[in-house]
Scaffold this active site. Structure first.
Site, PDB file in Angstrom:
ATOM      1  N   PRO A 265      35.835  35.694  44.866  1.00 22.90           N
ATOM      2  CG  PRO A 265      34.721  37.358  46.041  1.00 22.90           C
ATOM      3  CD  PRO A 265      34.609  35.950  45.592  1.00 22.90           C
ATOM      4  CG  LEU A 266      42.931  37.091  44.925  1.00 23.03           C
ATOM      5  CD1 LEU A 266      43.096  35.587  44.856  1.00 23.03           C
ATOM      6  CD2 LEU A 266      43.963  37.774  44.069  1.00 23.03           C
ATOM      7  CB  CYS A 267      39.377  40.721  48.437  1.00 21.24           C
ATOM      8  SG  CYS A 267      37.855  40.820  47.538  1.00 21.24           S
ATOM      9  CB  THR A 268      36.555  36.153  49.571  1.00 20.06           C
ATOM     10  OG1 THR A 268      35.686  37.201  49.191  1.00 20.06           O
ATOM     11  CG2 THR A 268      35.901  35.260  50.591  1.00 20.06           C
TER      12      THR A 268
ATOM     13  CG  ASN B 153      42.336  39.956  52.753  1.00 14.71           C
ATOM     14  OD1 ASN B 153      43.528  39.697  52.865  1.00 14.71           O
ATOM     15  ND2 ASN B 153      41.862  40.796  51.874  1.00 14.71           N
TER      16      ASN B 153
END
EC number: 6.2.1.64
Lengths: 445, 403
Positions: free
Chosen positions: A210-213, A216
């Protein structure tokens, strides 16, 4: 009274055709009646697990199909990169809870709809929470979350004294998954048909992140590479062209930047080969595939809730790389399934005087049947409970760590010993039964 | 478009066919869906095939590849070097050994390939201690590649068809850049007997240095071939009297890289389906369970709609009589096409039960499918539907028919 009025409203005339008329392909128990629409509008409770690409579609579909009492659960917050396909979210929603924004959107858009959001982990909800639903629909990207929900629904099953399953304790699970242009949808009747664990070998190891992982909280070296690929490349555009996975110069640049990022996060293992693997193995989320799979799942939820048509039996795969292709088959229930069969699982041990506890744990993690993440093991010796290893509680972990290097014999485990295993992949424990292939072993106690 | 009347659909289909504008028609009724893509000519360069085997050309190495691979003597390497040497080098080494003992021939038959694989296996074991031997990962991969990649792949039929097509053989000033590139490709294929090298080296167990060296060798050769096709394309353009910038070098490179994936689709006009006196459904109608019968029912439904200005079963008290009417229409249609097949009554009944109802989730599925087909048509990537798709959500099955 108001709901009764609503079911006779003109906007439901399409649904009423399939709900109030008999059909040759409906479920044998189907009795056409206006009561079915009333049930959907006023009583039927649906849970949607996941409010991402599939979840947004599912929520919209089910609300448009007449379901009013929908709960949706997702612990994630909205990221900028979600907006291209998670169409219930707008720029102003970035950073807010997916479940809450999605529920709010649909409640405003569809009159009378009462979507209840839950912004938390699925593991935080107790069995009573899950028991209230008539059907559960999953749109998840993680296999372990699927396994957990599946385990939960199996644990809700009730059997009478003759081991006969109480049909009213079954909550059907409709599960969808997509990867690029491919997707699958399945219907699980826990205890009756193949469950997620019965078909665990269908799921390949997960390769997308996932892009948030990535942005961040990178944990793996792959995350660092993904970051450079998806964010840094377009920002710095070192060669003035799109990234080409076959160009050594491009990969060298990505390798260098990913290593820098890995150092910054103290992550080990960014190698050239890894960079190449990640750059070339991208599986994008495709909005149209989500629409198709969620549509199939919503259709199945509708069929299960109304019996107006026989449900999917029980697994469908979809692919539109070359034309449009689907394949439907009946996945088989495993007689010795670790979750839905309710029997201890034999594990054959070649030589218990050589096999150490850590070898057994490794086996549980790597074996395709178990695929555990971080199992904790306890057992019962001479009527006394004994903790073999618990990794999740620091104090106990420290105390039981020495056991890892002991052999099964040294731990006093005998042939036929039952071991209770707890793991994050399942809400209930799995019971193992040790089977020693060398029969005459003297216990070295 | 959804549930359009025949009298609107037919002229529209004809007009768009003549203007060469693709047309996509959808129908969503009850648990049934229909998609028809009408497209006169469509070409695909990047088809994104699943499970493509690597293009290694070890049976015909060009000098640069041959020199590099010959510099690696597998049997002289020490244990550590041996475990890091690229599988391509291993395969090359034993392929040469095999050729030496087989009059210079490469393995063709399965039994011959197994012989080559055994040679690799015999040398690839290394000691792990305790008298246990393991086969190194790179040797395992070399054995794997020996199955499919030792010999150059023949030109796929779908590419050969394109190269033999009139559009490729007889270029005009109006020829698209696709056909000009195909024509240049055709000349190269005639001279060399193979498609240009893909230039992509699959990931393999190897040290970075030698992997990158190899990768550069493959890429360089692919680049050289693409450049020569580009030069040839420029000549063609000049001879046709077209501007020099009508084809770019990057376009040709992209074309060459995907030359094994080229596809050509020549569709049929939807209006013909409605106006032809005979529609060739023979092979499809043989199976009584075939979803083609839903196509036939939907055609009957369209005619019903045109004749009665209502869907069959639209009114609650008309379901039974409408089943008979619809069956009558369908039998007439089948007769017109010259068939005497009998439809299963229950399918006609089910469609009349719907009374024209549209279920949101079914339309949502069709919308997703249709959107993706439109994207394929616009981007010329991935292979679009040819040409009729029926989705049966009663059983969650689907089928594609070429009408």
């Amino acid at each position: 009274m108001e709901e009764c009025k609503e079911s006779s409203q003109k906007k439901w005339t399409h649904l009423r055709k399939v709900l109030e008329r008999p059909g040759p392909f409906s479920h044998p128990e189907f009795e056409p009646s206006p009561d079915i629409l009333d049930f959907i509008l006023s009583t039927c409770k649906i849970l949607i697990v996941g409010a991402g690409g599939l979840g947004c579609e599912l929520l919209k579909d089910l609300a448009m199909m007449g379901f009013k009492h929908i709960h949706i659960i997702d612990m994630d917050t909205i990221d900028l990169s979600n907006l291209n396909r998670q169409f219930l979210f707008r720029l102003k929603d970035v950073g807010f809870s997916k479940a809450e924004v999605a529920a709010d959107f649909v409640n405003k858009r569809i009159q009378g709809c009462q979507v209840v959001p839950h912004c938390c982990m699925i593991q935080e909800k107790n069995p009573q929470f899950y028991r209230q639903f008539h059907v559960i629909a999953c749109g998840l990207d993680s296999i372990s979350a699927r396994r957990w929900i599946n385990g939960m629904l199996v644990s809700l099953l009730e059997y009478d004294e003759n081991d006969v399953l109480d049909q009213s304790s079954i909550i059907p699970l409709v599960d969808g998954g997509t990867e690029g242009f491919k997707g699958n949808a399945r219907v699980i009747l826990p205890g009756m048909t193949a469950c997620v664990e019965c078909t665990l070998d269908l799921y390949p190891p997960q390769v997308t992140y996932p892009l948030c992982t990535i942005a961040n909280t990178p944990r793996l070296p792959e995350h660092c590479v993904e970051y450079v690929k998806m964010v840094q490349w377009s920002k710095e555009n070192p060669f003035g062209v799109p990234l080409d996975g076959d160009d050594a110069q491009h990969l060298t640049w990505v390798h260098e930047k990913a290593s820098e990022r890995a150092n910054q996060f103290n992550i080990q293992g960014v190698t050239f080969r890894l960079v190449q693997g990640v750059v070339k193995n991208i599986i994008p989320a495709v909005a149209s595939t989500n629409a198709v799979i969620a549509g199939v799942c919503a259709t199945e939820v509708f069929k299960l809730a109304t019996s107006c048509c026989t449900p999917l039996n029980n697994f469908m795969v979809f692919n539109d790389i070359d034309g449009i292709y689907t394949y439907t088959y009946e996945a088989e229930k495993k007689e010795n399934c670790t979750v839905c069969s309710n029997i201890p699982h034999p594990v054959t041990i070649e030589d218990p005087s050589k096999m150490k506890l850590k070898d057994l744990i490794q086996f549980l993690c790597e074996n395709p049947k178990f695929q555990m993440k971080n199992p904790g093991l306890t057992t019962n010796i001479d009527g006394k409970s004994k903790t073999l290893y618990i990794p999740t509680i620091d104090v106990i972990e420290a105390r039981t760590r020495p056991n890892l290097s002991k052999t099964l014999l040294e731990l006093g485990l005998s042939d036929g010993q039952q071991i209770i295993v707890a793991d994050t992949t399942t809400p209930t424990s799995v019971i193992l039964k040790l089977v020693y292939s060398i029969s005459d072993i003297e216990m070295k106690t | 478009m959804r549930n359009v009347l025949e009298r609107v659909l037919i002229p529209l289909s004809k007009h768009l066919w003549e203007c060469e504008v693709p047309l996509l028609v959808c129908q969503s009724i009850g648990f049934l869906g229909y998609i028809r893509l009408q497209i006169k000519e469509h070409t695909v360069i990047e088809a994104h095939p699943d499970n493509e085997s690597p293009d290694l050309r070890l049976d015909q190495p060009w000098p640069a590849l041959n020199d590099y691979l010959n510099s690696i003597d597998i049997e002289q390497l020490d244990q550590k070097e041996k475990s890091h040497v690229p599988p391509v080098a291993i395969l090359h080494y034993y392929l040469n050994k095999y050729k030496d003992s087989h009059d210079g021939n490469v393995p063709q038959k399965r039994s011959e390939r197994e012989q080559l694989q055994q040679m690799i296996k015999d040398s690839g074991h290394s000691e792990e201690g305790n008298n246990r031997f393991i086969l190194e990962e790179n040797f395992e991969q070399a054995i794997h590649y020996a199955n499919t990649c030792a010999t150059t792949k023949p030109i796929p039929d779908h590419v050969q068809t394109i190269l033999d097509d009139d559009c490729c053989v007889k270029l005009t000033q109006n020829s698209s850049s696709f056909w000009i590139m195909c024509s240049a490709l055709r000349e190269m294929v005639q001279a060399e007997g193979a498609l240009p090298l893909k230039g992509t080296l699959p990931d393999m167990a190897a040290d970075t240095q030698s992997y990158i060296t190899l990768q550069n060798i493959y890429q360089k050769q692919a680049q050289n071939q693409a450049e020569s096709i580009y030069r040839r394309a420029l000549e063609i353009i000049r001879n046709l009297g077209l501007p020099q910038d009508s084809i770019t070098e990057s376009e040709v490179k992209y074309f060459c890289k995907h030359s094994s994936e080229l596809h050509l689709i020549r569709g049929s006009c939807l209006a013909d389906e409605y106006q032809k006196t005979s529609l060739d459904l023979t092979s499809y109608l043989e199976d009584p369970d075939s979803l083609i019968f839903y196509y036939v029912i939907l055609r009957g439904l369209e005619r019903f709609l045109s004749e009665f200005n209502a869907y069959p079963g639209q009114l609650d008290d008309q379901v039974e009589p409408d089943i008979l009417k619809l069956k009558g229409i369908i039998n007439k249609l089948l007769n017109e096409w010259g068939y005497s097949h009998v439809l299963r009554d229950e399918r006609v009944h089910e469609v009349c039960r719907y009374g024209g109802a549209e279920l949101h989730s079914v339309s949502s599925i069709l919308g997703g499918c249709a959107a993706q087909e439109v994207i394929k048509v616009i981007t010329h990537q991935y292979k679009p539907l040819v040409n009729t798709f029926i989705y049966d959500l009663i059983n969650s099955t689907s089928a594609t028919f070429c009408l």
